[in-house]
Design a protein around this motif. Sequence first.
Motif, short mmCIF file in Angstrom:
data_model
loop_
_atom_site.label_atom_id
_atom_site.label_comp_id
_atom_site.label_asym_id
_atom_site.label_seq_id
_atom_site.Cartn_x
_atom_site.Cartn_y
_atom_site.Cartn_z
N ARG A 131 0.82 -1.23 0.00
CA ARG A 131 0.00 0.00 0.00
C ARG A 131 0.84 1.26 0.00
O ARG A 131 0.52 2.24 -0.65
N PHE A 139 1.38 -6.24 3.25
CA PHE A 139 1.89 -7.61 3.41
C PHE A 139 2.27 -7.89 4.87
O PHE A 139 2.27 -9.03 5.31
N CYS A 156 -1.35 0.63 7.20
CA CYS A 156 0.10 0.41 7.09
C CYS A 156 0.64 0.37 8.50
O CYS A 156 0.37 1.26 9.30
S1 SF4 Z 1 3.57 -1.96 6.83
FE1 SF4 Z 1 3.33 -0.33 5.30
S2 SF4 Z 1 5.27 -0.42 4.23
FE2 SF4 Z 1 5.04 -2.41 5.27
S3 SF4 Z 1 3.94 -3.78 3.87
FE3 SF4 Z 1 2.38 -2.76 5.08
S4 SF4 Z 1 1.80 -1.00 3.78
FE4 SF4 Z 1 3.80 -1.69 3.08
#
Ligand code: SF4
Length: 333
Positions: A131, A139, A156
């Motif tokens: 994202r 992820f 995130c």
């Molecule tokens: S924590 Fe943020 S930077 Fe890490 S995979 Fe998720 S969206 Fe991407």
Amino acid sequence: MKPLEFVKPGSIQEASQLARSNGASARLIAGGTDLLDEIKEGVVRPEKLISLAGLPAMQGLDVGPSGLELGAGVTLAELASQPDIVGDYAALAQAAESVATPQIRNVATLGGNLCQRPRCWYYRSIGFPCRKKGGTTCFAALGENKYHAILGGSDCVIVHPSDIAVALISLNASLTLTSADTTRTVPVQDFFEGPDVDITSENILVPGEIVTSVSVPAPPASPLSAKSGSVYLKAKERRGMDFATSSVAVALSVSGDVISSARVTLGGVAPVPWRAAAAESVLVGRNVAEIDLQELGEAAVHRARPLQHNAYKIRLTAGLVGRAVETLLSDWR
Ligand code: SF4
Ligand SMILES: Cc1cc2nc3c(=O)[nH]c(=O)nc-3n(C[C@H](O)[C@H](O)[C@H](O)COP(=O)(O)OP(=O)(O)OC[C@H]3O[C@@H](n4cnc5c(N)ncnc54)[C@H](O)[C@@H]3O)c2cc1C
């Protein structure tokens, strides 16, 4: 190999104008310790690097009665070793000393440290269009999230990687942001913004804007029998160079035996350096002999919501906050 142009502007205004007019194809570069990694990893692919190194307006480290004035180009090694900072702004010196290795600290700048990008391993790998990089999946949320956020994560769950930011917030510092035609000053705390505001960035900088300096107010002037001080503690997985699994900066003032002011900021646990207001409430107005370190630690993490692999951060952070306060108070007993 993709060609990369390196430009050395003569002023902040020129650097800002170049950054603004070139948009995403250009990047500001200071010490390069973070940006060059991102380029090598293929996470960003700029065509032009705009160097901030050596710009006179970004240099300088002045200590005066009203506080510290730091150019954003000051290195972390300078912050860690300057005697006035070590003495009166201990959390800042300790945070700087805790970063990486001497080689990196000799090159890495204050401004670059505050603006460095996240270390989330999915973000740093081109194989994972997450994202933050414009994709549709986080992820880490259901993946390897041992080092991710327990506080304040939404779409995130990064943790903000800067040790320096955590110390500066507890020291109530502010930043000057300069562009070709404007200058503004903001508290360091308000500089950072979480993924709920803009998932693709970690701070409020607008295109062409540059962090040019940092001001840290002097510790509160002490009436008779008042004391103030600060400390930075950092937990990490390895003894050597490592980012924080959790960290805390505490700045306290004590009048007589009563805590008159407290600022507690957490690192390594949230997408932004996290002000632990509930822990501050436990401290302010209390007699130092009556502080319950367990109550304090629990207050610091009371809003924590761990992911599958990082619940260990809750106890770790609670303990670190208690230890930081105990360290400061024991220096004064
Ligand atoms: S924590 Fe943020 S930077 Fe890490 S995979 Fe998720 S969206 Fe991407
Ligand atoms: C092996 C390793 C271990 C590390 N461990 C730690 C750690 O434990 N704790 C920690 O806090 N950090 C750690 N870091 C990160 C390191 O502190 C940063 O890479 C460094 O501080 C960045 O400073 P720089 O001057 O090299 O920035 P650069 O790499 O030049 O820039 C970093 C980013 O900031 C932007 N930028 C730079 N200066 C400005 C400015 N003045 N205004 C606006 N934007 C700017 C650049 O465009 C770029 O996106 C580590 C890094 C490495 C490589």
